[in-house]
Motif scaffolding. Structure first.
Motif, PDB file in Angstrom:
ATOM      1  N   GLY A  44     -17.901 -13.783  17.243  1.00 58.20           N
ATOM      2  CA  GLY A  44     -16.695 -14.430  16.736  1.00 58.20           C
ATOM      3  C   GLY A  44     -16.333 -15.637  17.546  1.00 58.20           C
ATOM      4  O   GLY A  44     -17.028 -16.634  17.539  1.00 58.20           O
ATOM      5  N   SER A  45     -15.271 -15.550  18.331  1.00 61.36           N
ATOM      6  CA  SER A  45     -14.763 -16.717  19.033  1.00 61.36           C
ATOM      7  C   SER A  45     -15.663 -17.162  20.156  1.00 61.36           C
ATOM      8  O   SER A  45     -15.656 -18.310  20.560  1.00 61.36           O
ATOM      9  N   GLY A  46     -16.433 -16.264  20.701  1.00 63.38           N
ATOM     10  CA  GLY A  46     -17.236 -16.654  21.842  1.00 63.38           C
ATOM     11  C   GLY A  46     -18.496 -17.395  21.465  1.00 63.38           C
ATOM     12  O   GLY A  46     -19.047 -18.131  22.262  1.00 63.38           O
ATOM     13  N   GLY A  47     -18.976 -17.174  20.252  1.00 66.33           N
ATOM     14  CA  GLY A  47     -20.222 -17.812  19.871  1.00 66.33           C
ATOM     15  C   GLY A  47     -21.370 -17.266  20.704  1.00 66.33           C
ATOM     16  O   GLY A  47     -21.246 -16.315  21.462  1.00 66.33           O
ATOM     17  N   GLU A  48     -22.539 -17.874  20.583  1.00 68.02           N
ATOM     18  CA  GLU A  48     -23.689 -17.387  21.320  1.00 68.02           C
ATOM     19  C   GLU A  48     -23.585 -17.684  22.798  1.00 68.02           C
ATOM     20  O   GLU A  48     -24.264 -17.080  23.609  1.00 68.02           O
ATOM     21  N   GLY A  56     -18.818 -22.384  23.241  1.00 70.03           N
ATOM     22  CA  GLY A  56     -18.305 -21.358  22.367  1.00 70.03           C
ATOM     23  C   GLY A  56     -17.121 -21.845  21.555  1.00 70.03           C
ATOM     24  O   GLY A  56     -16.827 -23.039  21.488  1.00 70.03           O
ATOM     25  N   THR A  57     -16.452 -20.905  20.919  1.00 75.10           N
ATOM     26  CA  THR A  57     -15.318 -21.196  20.061  1.00 75.10           C
ATOM     27  C   THR A  57     -14.143 -20.319  20.440  1.00 75.10           C
ATOM     28  O   THR A  57     -14.320 -19.144  20.786  1.00 75.10           O
ATOM     29  N   VAL A  58     -12.965 -20.880  20.383  1.00 77.31           N
ATOM     30  CA  VAL A  58     -11.725 -20.131  20.575  1.00 77.31           C
ATOM     31  C   VAL A  58     -11.011 -20.069  19.238  1.00 77.31           C
ATOM     32  O   VAL A  58     -10.769 -21.103  18.611  1.00 77.31           O
ATOM     33  N   VAL A  83     -15.501 -26.634  24.219  1.00 80.50           N
ATOM     34  CA  VAL A  83     -15.045 -25.479  23.446  1.00 80.50           C
ATOM     35  C   VAL A  83     -14.517 -25.942  22.095  1.00 80.50           C
ATOM     36  O   VAL A  83     -13.697 -26.860  22.021  1.00 80.50           O
ATOM     37  N   GLU A  84     -14.995 -25.321  21.027  1.00 81.26           N
ATOM     38  CA  GLU A  84     -14.498 -25.613  19.689  1.00 81.26           C
ATOM     39  C   GLU A  84     -13.266 -24.750  19.410  1.00 81.26           C
ATOM     40  O   GLU A  84     -13.154 -23.628  19.908  1.00 81.26           O
ATOM     41  N   LEU A  85     -12.347 -25.284  18.604  1.00 81.66           N
ATOM     42  CA  LEU A  85     -11.170 -24.529  18.187  1.00 81.66           C
ATOM     43  C   LEU A  85     -11.273 -24.198  16.704  1.00 81.66           C
ATOM     44  O   LEU A  85     -11.537 -25.081  15.882  1.00 81.66           O
ATOM     45  N   ASP A  86     -11.063 -22.946  16.367  1.00 85.01           N
ATOM     46  CA  ASP A  86     -11.022 -22.490  14.975  1.00 85.01           C
ATOM     47  C   ASP A  86      -9.590 -22.024  14.723  1.00 85.01           C
ATOM     48  O   ASP A  86      -9.197 -20.938  15.141  1.00 85.01           O
TER      49      ASP A  86
END
Length: 446
Positions: A44-48, A56-58, A83-86
């Motif tokens: 999910g938010s952490g990504g690979e 990763g993604t937050v 870090v990407e934001l979703d």
């Protein structure tokens, strides 16, 4: 220093987290899209890349206002941290309901909005006490939280919420009307009554007041009056009420608060038939000169400006006085919080986002995007002429939190709103209302 400095000592149960707040309206989605935070999406938010500020993604679950404030900072944050934001953004009433469900089901985002103190089932005090929030006490920005805000972000000396901004309650007035009548902005209660009488004598409504659809605006007057009359002289009032040393009924100041509110009604200074007037109509009356003043949050000013051909130039604001000592007037402010999920997939990325938002330049960007006050004391400057009349009070520390934030449960406020309409209609007395609020207060935190 802000007037409320005592720390809460409630011990909410898990049941508080499972009770959804009263939501209304359609769910509004905006920002960068929805979030998925389960075991089947590769983290999910952490990504690979897993957790950490290096990638990763937050996932973020924000109010629509927070999304507007953070929008200009999304790309710079990603460029700075990797870090990407979703982001999913939702109207606050819907958010309070949905977040409780998400937390109980384990699907909550990495970072999300929480209410101040104990004001809802998804407030910082409730969730922090229940183990649902990450302890952020070691963050560098935690030292820049003012005392009044800290009382609403901390539990037992631990910081669980980040203040992205502060809102304030102000009295807005029509400049053309004041100029026509030669009126000066009131700085004391007596001056306020004099201004109201002059407006009434001119054939106008002194204070436009809309209460249809619920007494949401009634509470603003209560928080304004209580801030100066109760919490200014007695910063320890919340601690005394929690200890059972006083109550709404026993504390004379609470009776004075509602007495002064009804005085404005009884003198004919509020909109006639306010229980049937919408808040939007109240703003229109101010904009068109039918009324001279109205109470609202500073974040509501852009909506007010929309009703005037000249926009912001048609209005100014002031801190509404409650007594006759102008230097004792306090302005109620409300922190807007973000918190990190204790079960976040990418806690380091979420922390990195808060560190980025805490940089002075970014605090300024966020505050100016929403025309609100900075959430942290980091020397950020608000470049908004509309707020200039109240900034000296903020700079001098003459602020106070909304009174309900340290009440032990949200039902106290709801009783005030619902029975407040009956009070306004003379169906119950002040003593009746205070007794009802005492009964809800005595139930403590679920």
């Amino acid at each position: 220093m802000s007037a409320i400095t005592s720390k809460p000592r409630f011990t909410p149960s898990r049941r508080a987290l499972l009770l959804g707040g009263a939501g209304f309206g359609a769910l509004t989605l905006a920002g960068c899209g929805g979030f998925v935070n389960d075991d089947d999406d590769g983290g999910g938010s952490g990504g690979e890349s897993g957790s950490g500020a290096g990638g990763g993604t937050v996932t973020a679950y924000l109010s629509t206002e927070q999304n507007t404030g953070i929008e200009p900072l999304v790309e710079p944050f990603t460029a700075d941290s990797g870090v990407e934001l979703d982001i999913t953004s939702v109207a606050v009433p819907d958010m309070n309901q949905q977040l409780a469900v998400q937390l109980s089901s384990g699907t909550a985002a990495d970072i999300f909005r929480v209410s101040p103190g104990y004001s809802s089932n998804v407030a910082a005090g409730v969730l922090g006490s229940g183990g649902d929030l990450l302890d952020l006490s070691d963050a560098a920005w935690a030292a820049s939280i003012d005392d009044g805000t800290r009382a609403l972000s901390d539990v037992d000396g631990k910081t669980f919420a980040f203040p992205v901004a502060r809102n304030s309650l102000v009295l807005a007035y029509n400049l053309a009307v004041f100029d026509e009548l030669g009126l000066e902005p009131p700085t004391t209660w007596t001056e306020l009554l004099d201004v109201c009488q002059a407006l009434t004598d001119s054939g106008r409504t002194a204070i436009s007041h809309g209460l249809s659809g619920g007494a949401i605006y009634l509470q603003f007057y209560v928080y304004i009056l209580a801030g100066t009359l109760l919490y200014g002289p007695n910063p320890d009032l919340d601690a005394q009420m929690r200890a059972g040393e006083t109550s709404f009924t026993d504390e004379p100041g609470w009776t004075e608060v509602f007495t002064k509110y009804l005085e404005l009604r009884d003198k004919g200074y509020f909109t006639e038939g306010a229980l049937g007037v919408s808040p939007d109509q109240a703003m229109q009356d101010l904009a068109t000169g039918v009324a001279g003043m109205t109470v609202l949050t500073n974040s509501g000013l852009p909506a007010l400006y929309e009703y005037s051909e000249t926009g912001a130039e048609a209005f100014s604001i002031l801190a509404m006085p409650a007594g006759d000592d102008a230097e004792a007037t306090l302005i109620p402010t409300a922190p807007d919080f973000l918190a990190v999920n204790a079960a976040a997939t990418n806690p380091d990325g979420a922390r990195a986002l808060l560190e980025f938002l805490a940089e002075p330049a970014n605090v300024e960007t966020y505050a100016n995007a929403l025309a609100v006050l900075p959430g942290l004391d980091v020397g950020a400057q608000v470049d908004n002429p509309a707020l200039e009349p109240v900034l000296p009070l903020v700079d001098a520390g003459r602020t106070v939190s909304y009174a309900n934030y340290l009440w032990p449960n949200g039902d106290v406020q709801q009783t005030m709103l619902q029975s407040g309409q009956q009070l306004y209609a003379d169906e119950i007395t002040i003593a009746d209302l205070l007794a009802q609020m005492d009964a809800e207060y005595a139930k403590g935190t679920p």
